[in-house]
Design a protein around this motif. Structure first.
Motif, PDB file in Angstrom:
ATOM      1  N   CYS A  18      -0.477  23.084  36.456  1.00 51.67           N
ATOM      2  CA  CYS A  18      -0.123  24.436  36.989  1.00 51.67           C
ATOM      3  C   CYS A  18      -1.433  25.113  37.076  1.00 51.67           C
ATOM      4  O   CYS A  18      -2.406  24.749  36.301  1.00 51.67           O
ATOM      5  CB  CYS A  18       0.787  25.212  35.850  1.00 51.67           C
ATOM      6  N   ALA A  19      -1.483  26.208  37.949  1.00 56.01           N
ATOM      7  CA  ALA A  19      -2.526  27.145  38.035  1.00 56.01           C
ATOM      8  C   ALA A  19      -2.905  27.634  36.706  1.00 56.01           C
ATOM      9  O   ALA A  19      -1.731  28.136  36.123  1.00 56.01           O
ATOM     10  CB  ALA A  19      -2.247  28.113  39.081  1.00 56.01           C
ATOM     11  N   GLY A  20      -4.027  27.685  36.142  1.00 51.02           N
ATOM     12  CA  GLY A  20      -4.202  28.244  35.020  1.00 51.02           C
ATOM     13  C   GLY A  20      -3.867  27.600  33.593  1.00 51.02           C
ATOM     14  O   GLY A  20      -3.592  28.034  32.710  1.00 51.02           O
ATOM     15  N   CYS A  21      -3.615  26.258  33.964  1.00 49.91           N
ATOM     16  CA  CYS A  21      -3.084  25.381  32.688  1.00 49.91           C
ATOM     17  C   CYS A  21      -4.383  25.407  31.633  1.00 49.91           C
ATOM     18  O   CYS A  21      -5.492  24.654  32.069  1.00 49.91           O
ATOM     19  CB  CYS A  21      -2.845  24.008  33.174  1.00 49.91           C
ATOM     20  N   GLY A  22      -4.114  25.696  30.440  1.00 49.99           N
ATOM     21  CA  GLY A  22      -5.264  25.738  29.491  1.00 49.99           C
ATOM     22  C   GLY A  22      -5.470  24.213  29.182  1.00 49.99           C
ATOM     23  O   GLY A  22      -6.474  23.864  28.526  1.00 49.99           O
ATOM     24  N   GLY A  23      -4.064  23.269  29.116  1.00 47.72           N
ATOM     25  CA  GLY A  23      -4.255  22.021  28.654  1.00 47.72           C
ATOM     26  C   GLY A  23      -5.417  21.206  29.410  1.00 47.72           C
ATOM     27  O   GLY A  23      -6.095  20.342  28.914  1.00 47.72           O
ATOM     28  N   ILE A  24      -5.118  21.323  30.717  1.00 48.91           N
ATOM     29  CA  ILE A  24      -5.905  20.532  31.439  1.00 48.91           C
ATOM     30  C   ILE A  24      -7.520  20.925  31.411  1.00 48.91           C
ATOM     31  O   ILE A  24      -8.414  20.094  31.523  1.00 48.91           O
ATOM     32  CB  ILE A  24      -5.486  20.467  32.842  1.00 48.91           C
ATOM     33  N   ALA A 217       0.229  35.921  33.655  1.00 49.84           N
ATOM     34  CA  ALA A 217      -0.225  35.583  35.081  1.00 49.84           C
ATOM     35  C   ALA A 217      -1.575  34.720  34.864  1.00 49.84           C
ATOM     36  O   ALA A 217      -1.969  34.836  33.859  1.00 49.84           O
ATOM     37  CB  ALA A 217      -0.899  36.916  35.920  1.00 49.84           C
ATOM     38  N   SER A 218      -1.237  33.599  35.766  1.00 50.90           N
ATOM     39  CA  SER A 218      -2.270  32.608  35.507  1.00 50.90           C
ATOM     40  C   SER A 218      -3.823  32.836  35.480  1.00 50.90           C
ATOM     41  O   SER A 218      -4.508  32.191  34.707  1.00 50.90           O
ATOM     42  CB  SER A 218      -2.043  31.427  36.582  1.00 50.90           C
ATOM     43  N   GLU A 219      -4.278  33.843  35.934  1.00 51.34           N
ATOM     44  CA  GLU A 219      -5.560  34.329  35.674  1.00 51.34           C
ATOM     45  C   GLU A 219      -6.160  34.731  34.533  1.00 51.34           C
ATOM     46  O   GLU A 219      -7.254  34.975  34.238  1.00 51.34           O
ATOM     47  CB  GLU A 219      -6.020  35.438  36.750  1.00 51.34           C
ATOM     48  N   LEU A 220      -5.172  34.693  33.521  1.00 49.75           N
ATOM     49  CA  LEU A 220      -5.271  35.456  32.214  1.00 49.75           C
ATOM     50  C   LEU A 220      -5.495  34.416  31.074  1.00 49.75           C
ATOM     51  O   LEU A 220      -5.731  34.668  29.993  1.00 49.75           O
ATOM     52  CB  LEU A 220      -4.196  36.261  31.822  1.00 49.75           C
ATOM     53  N   THR A 221      -5.527  33.024  31.603  1.00 51.72           N
ATOM     54  CA  THR A 221      -5.675  31.954  30.568  1.00 51.72           C
ATOM     55  C   THR A 221      -6.827  31.960  29.880  1.00 51.72           C
ATOM     56  O   THR A 221      -6.823  32.048  28.391  1.00 51.72           O
ATOM     57  CB  THR A 221      -5.507  30.770  31.446  1.00 51.72           C
TER      58      THR A 221
END
Lengths: 269, 395
Positions: A18-24, A217-221
């Protein structure tokens, strides 16, 4: 470890994360330090689902997928096999989510740590079973709204505190263990480098925010991964030579600053 | 010159593992498997065997570790029984689906509840559909010989499947018999080193056990099925080559005994075959036209061979140590299916016995033979349960 000194070459490309995935991001950063002489052992969590769907291989290193409970057991097998092949220089790195580490994978991890095999285990912690749709895990923090701890008339979300994995692995008296956050990449990468140099097993537990699972929101990761530490929701720590060391990061903020940005804590703020 | 020694089934398997040059062993103890892994540990401790030995914390981990070692291209071995095999169930599919030629010995034991440590075949028969080649042996010698053949067949490039060697707990695992242990050089000539077509290599990264969408998943599964069919032929070939080199043959897939002119044929798997063989000899001495068909390979199932051999008989009695609850013995169903469509097929009777370590006696087998002569119409899905108090028989 300076970010600008990292190799340009990407060893993780073409994932469906996903966009913003912390795991990857946690995996991509770690491989920058680990390099190509590495084997990944992983389980059917998000990481497997987004990186190794045939004929896809989103890593430039080999990847051994194994059953959910058995990351660390398979690691022991790979380590033994490489030893017989005279390829002990290859670094074996197990990567599992929090469910595959602190819950179903704990027995195998304990076995491998106790055997003293030479490997690194990285838990990318997004604090619930995200691949299956945000069910709570033993790493879900107190109060979090998940699909199996839904907030309602009789529930305020997860009713148990997060399992303390650092102390659990440290109890095995391993060479090196640390917590990290993808919001502090220099610190995380330094710890990956330390884990590489450790003799025997090393364990890293890296907080990896999940936009759909946490509800932001994905930009906040990265911001959330920093806020978690600044608000004390997550601690950066190391275990080495039988000693724990908790790191101070400064810029302390109230917990509400972290909770307010996430739907999973909406009922608390 | 091969050495003749007094070994039980577990020890015979340990000797085979040593002779096969197994490189990685991962195992967790369970009765009645334990002596095989103890013996291997002793070999390694004494320097008689150079193998990595992973002392895992569970059976699930044992097979996961075997899988991890196998992907590096090493020859691996594990062993278990009963609850341990059940605990491995998830891993059984992983190993076969990934086409890793792991060899595992199963010292057969009944499944709890009620809790038992004694032999029947319920543990391995319950794993019939996990994609493992399943070979049942009759004695300790066959256990040793089958282990060597298991690596040969499993590692064949046209097969690449894991193999389970099933031996009745205690009856075979713990009973000593004279066993001929071949010379290492002879075994090396029969069993070349493992050469996996794809093994773990950082220069050529691949993924093991990738995910697959519906279309590709089907392709993988079709290939697995084709590999099983290839194994049928390879089992015959390996047995023939083994016979030429070592002078012992078990038919590879099935072993018929006195079946040519038999009016009644008994069908068995595993250790009870030895008892049945004696019964057949006794009855033959009294001019009774009885034969015996030993099913060595339960998977792949040699249906055509079974059909050819049994088609000439008037009656067939299947005697097995397992039950597919709600129907009949699993082997019985399989044999009936193999005979489907025959013109004038034999009457097929299913007998379930020897459960949880119950002995199957010569008298019982003789009685089964007599029953087959009575011409009773067989039922559907009915069992003749031996040893039941009150001798209840619904048929």
């Amino acid at each position: 470890m300076k970010i600008k000194d990292l190799p340009q070459e990407e060893l993780v490309t073409g994932s469906y994360a996903c966009a913003g995935c912390g795991g990857i991001l946690a995996v991509r950063l770690a491989l920058k330090v680990l390099g190509k002489n590495t084997v990944i052992v992983t389980t059917p969590g998000c990481l497997l689902g987004v990186t190794t769907f045939y004929p896809q291989l989103a890593f430039k290193v080999p990847c051994v997928n194994i059953t959910f409970p058995s990351t660390a057991a398979a690691i022991s097998g790979v380590v033994a096999g490489l030893k017989k092949r005279g390829r002990e220089g290859i670094k074996v790195v197990g990567i599992a989510g929090d469910g595959g580490t602190v819950d179903i994978g704990l027995q195998a991890l304990s076995g491998a740590l106790e055997r003293g095999d030479n490997f690194i285990f990285i838990c990318y912690d997004n604090e619930a079973y995200m691949n299956t749709g945000v069910q709570r895990s033993g790493a879900t923090p107190l109060g979090a709204n998940t699909t199996t701890t839904p907030v309602g008339k009789n529930s305020r979300g997860e009713d148990r505190p997060k399992k303390d994995m650092l102390r659990i692995v440290a109890a095995h008296d391993i060479a090196y263990a640390a917590t990290a956050s993808i919001g502090y990449p220099a610190d995380y990468l330094r710890k990956v480098a330390k884990a590489m140099q450790a003799r025997g097993a090393a364990y890293l537990h890296v907080l990896s925010p999940c936009p759909p699972g946490w509800g932001y929101a994905s930009e906040l990761t990265v911001e959330l991964a920093r806020l978690a530490v600044q608000t004390g929701a997550w601690q950066l720590a190391e275990y080495e030579g039988g000693e724990f060391k908790i790191q101070k990061v400064g810029r302390e903020k109230p917990l509400s600053a972290y909770y307010a940005l996430q739907a999973r804590f909406a009922h608390l703020v | 010159m091969a050495l003749r020694r007094f070994l039980n089934g577990n020890e015979a398997l340990a000797e085979a593992v040593k002779l096969a040059g197994v490189e990685v062993v991962a195992a967790y103890p369970i009765t009645p498997q334990s002596p095989v892994v103890e013996k291997i540990a002793e070999f390694i401790s004494k320097g008689e065997m150079e193998s990595e030995y992973i002392r895992v914390e569970s059976e699930h981990a044992a097979l996961a570790a075997c899988y991890g070692a196998a992907v590096t291209g090493t020859r691996v071995f594990t062993a278990t029984s009963s609850q341990g095999l059940a605990y491995m169930f998830e891993m059984l599919h992983y190993v076969s689906g990934s086409r890793m030629p792991v060899v595992m010995a199963v010292a057969n034991r009944g499944m709890a509840a009620p809790w038992t440590i004694w032999a029947d075949h319920q543990d391995s028969v319950s794993c019939r559909d996990t994609g493992w080649v399943q070979l049942y042996v009759e004695n300790a010698q066959e256990a040793l010989d089958t282990c060597l053949q298991a690596y040969k067949v499993g590692e064949d490039p046209q097969v690449l499947l894991p193999v389970m060697i099933c031996l009745d707990g205690y009856t075979l695992s713990h009973t000593e018999e004279p066993v001929e242990v071949p010379e290492k050089e002879e075994v090396d000539a029969f069993l070349p080193p493992l050469r996996l077509p794809v093994a773990l290599d950082v220069e050529n990264p691949v993924v093991f056990c990738a995910g697959a969408g519906p279309e590709l998943y089907t392709e993988f599964k079709y290939q697995q099925q084709q590999a099983m069919y290839a194994a049928l032929l390879k089992l015959k070939e390996a047995d023939a080559e083994f016979a030429a080199r070592f002078g012992r043959s078990y038919g590879g897939t099935v072993e018929p005994y006195q079946c040519e002119d038999a009016a009644v044929i008994l069908v068995t798997m595993g250790a009870v075959t030895g008892t049945a063989r004696e019964v057949v000899d006794g009855l033959r001495a009294c001019d009774q036209k009885v034969g015996l068909l030993k099913i060595k390979s339960f998977r792949p199932f040699p249906a055509q061979e079974i059909r050819d051999i049994l088609s000439r008989a008037g009656a067939v009695a299947i005697l097995e140590r397992d039950c597919s609850y709600g129907y009949e013995g699993a082997l019985c169903t399989e044999v009936k299916a193999a005979l489907l469509g025959l013109d004038g097929p034999p009457k097929v009777y299913g007998f379930i016995g020897g459960l949880g370590g119950h002995d199957i006696t010569r008298e019982q087998i003789t009685a089964i033979y007599r029953y087959c002569l009575e011409g009773v119409q067989p039922g559907y899905g009915t069992d003749h349960f031996l040893d039941v108090a009150g001798a209840r028989d619904e048929n």
